[in-house]
Design a protein around this motif. Structure first.
Motif, PDB file in Angstrom:
ATOM      1  N   THR A  62      43.841   3.798 -13.644  1.00 52.66           N
ATOM      2  CA  THR A  62      42.754   4.766 -13.664  1.00 52.66           C
ATOM      3  C   THR A  62      41.442   4.069 -13.349  1.00 52.66           C
ATOM      4  O   THR A  62      41.300   2.848 -13.511  1.00 52.66           O
ATOM      5  N   ARG A  63      40.475   4.837 -12.934  1.00 52.55           N
ATOM      6  CA  ARG A  63      39.159   4.271 -12.613  1.00 52.55           C
ATOM      7  C   ARG A  63      38.492   3.684 -13.842  1.00 52.55           C
ATOM      8  O   ARG A  63      37.793   2.670 -13.765  1.00 52.55           O
ATOM      9  N   GLU A  64      38.704   4.333 -14.968  1.00 50.89           N
ATOM     10  CA  GLU A  64      38.112   3.822 -16.218  1.00 50.89           C
ATOM     11  C   GLU A  64      38.761   2.503 -16.621  1.00 50.89           C
ATOM     12  O   GLU A  64      38.081   1.570 -17.056  1.00 50.89           O
ATOM     13  N   GLN A  66      40.130   0.377 -14.602  1.00 53.32           N
ATOM     14  CA  GLN A  66      39.630  -0.586 -13.631  1.00 53.32           C
ATOM     15  C   GLN A  66      38.266  -1.125 -14.035  1.00 53.32           C
ATOM     16  O   GLN A  66      38.025  -2.344 -14.029  1.00 53.32           O
ATOM     17  N   GLN A 105      32.747   0.779  -8.685  1.00 51.79           N
ATOM     18  CA  GLN A 105      33.254   1.722  -9.682  1.00 51.79           C
ATOM     19  C   GLN A 105      32.278   2.885  -9.903  1.00 51.79           C
ATOM     20  O   GLN A 105      32.703   4.026 -10.066  1.00 51.79           O
ATOM     21  N   HIS A 109      33.599   5.179  -6.963  1.00 55.11           N
ATOM     22  CA  HIS A 109      34.583   5.962  -7.710  1.00 55.11           C
ATOM     23  C   HIS A 109      33.974   7.004  -8.638  1.00 55.11           C
ATOM     24  O   HIS A 109      34.706   7.810  -9.224  1.00 55.11           O
ATOM     25  N   VAL A 111      32.461   6.527 -11.561  1.00 55.81           N
ATOM     26  CA  VAL A 111      32.437   6.215 -12.994  1.00 55.81           C
ATOM     27  C   VAL A 111      30.991   6.288 -13.477  1.00 55.81           C
ATOM     28  O   VAL A 111      30.059   5.907 -12.769  1.00 55.81           O
ATOM     29  N   GLU A 159      40.595   2.562   0.589  1.00 57.51           N
ATOM     30  CA  GLU A 159      40.161   3.835   0.009  1.00 57.51           C
ATOM     31  C   GLU A 159      39.879   4.861   1.109  1.00 57.51           C
ATOM     32  O   GLU A 159      39.554   4.494   2.241  1.00 57.51           O
TER      33      GLU A 159
END
Length: 226
Positions: A62-64, A66, A105, A109, A111, A159
């Protein structure tokens, strides 16, 4: 020879912007000026950090997760490499640091930058880069260089469209918010022209040497975005 204070220099930029091309040159240029240089990178820099680097660049998460793993690796990096080097009086030259977390991130992404800021303040508000060199190129130049390189691309380089542009935009916004720390380098210029510019940056950095305690806290409103 004049005694110089330790400095923490980071190199940032989207993939293919050219920062890796100039890392060895910068290292040698600093050593020729009589300073000890520790060269390191993120994610990585420690045995554990290098193990996590492989996971971050190639494993699905997950992005979190990461983002948190980036900070976990950074905690080890600061404790084992960066802070000890600065305490010894060495200079640190680091390929990426927390600005990359904001760019990749945060910008790429999505975040929460508030979360990144909170973690950054908690982990290293006492240890900010003295100088950040942002190697910048348009997205099409980055893509051409990555394709010409012939190596396997990592998860960030693969990506979907729009990701790397958001990363670049986030970097440029960081530079706009912290002009006293950032120097934006046009990566489209020739290698000789870029190194002439870097030589001038180093000249100015050495000329501005003034005693102050280190690690240096960020200036009010500098270093972290909210």
């Amino acid at each position: 020879m004049m005694s110089v204070l330790p400095r923490f220099i980071t190199l940032e930029g989207i993939d293919g912007a050219g920062k890796s091309t100039h890392m060895d040159w910068l290292t040698e240029a600093l050593r020729q000026r009589g300073v000890n240089v520790v060269v390191t990178r993120e994610p990585g820099g420690t045995t554990l950090g290098e193990q996590w680097r492989n996971q971050l660049l190639h494993e699905t998460m997950t992005r979190e997760t990461q983002m948190l793993l980036m900070f976990a690796a950074r905690s080890e990096h600061l404790a084992q490499v960066i802070r000890p080097a600065l305490a010894r009086g060495d200079w640190v030259l680091c390929d990426r640091f927390t600005d990359a977390t904001y760019a990749y991130q945060g910008g790429g992404h999505g975040v929460s930058t508030d979360t990144i800021t909170h973690l950054a303040h908690w982990l290293h508000s006492d240890c900010m880069p003295d100088l950040t060199l942002l190697f910048d190129v348009p997205l099409e130049v980055s893509q051409e260089r990555l394709q010409a390189g012939g190596r396997a691309l990592d998860r960030f380089e693969c990506e979907p469209d729009g990701f790397m542009q958001r990363v670049r935009d986030a970097y440029l916004e960081l530079a706009r918010q912290a002009p006293q720390r950032y120097r934006v380098i046009d990566g489209r210029n020739s290698i000789d022209a870029i190194r002439d510019e870097l030589r001038g940056v180093l000249d100015a950095l050495f000329e501005s040497q003034q005693p102050h305690p280190h690690p240096n806290p960020p200036l009010e409103g500098e270093g972290f975005v909210s």
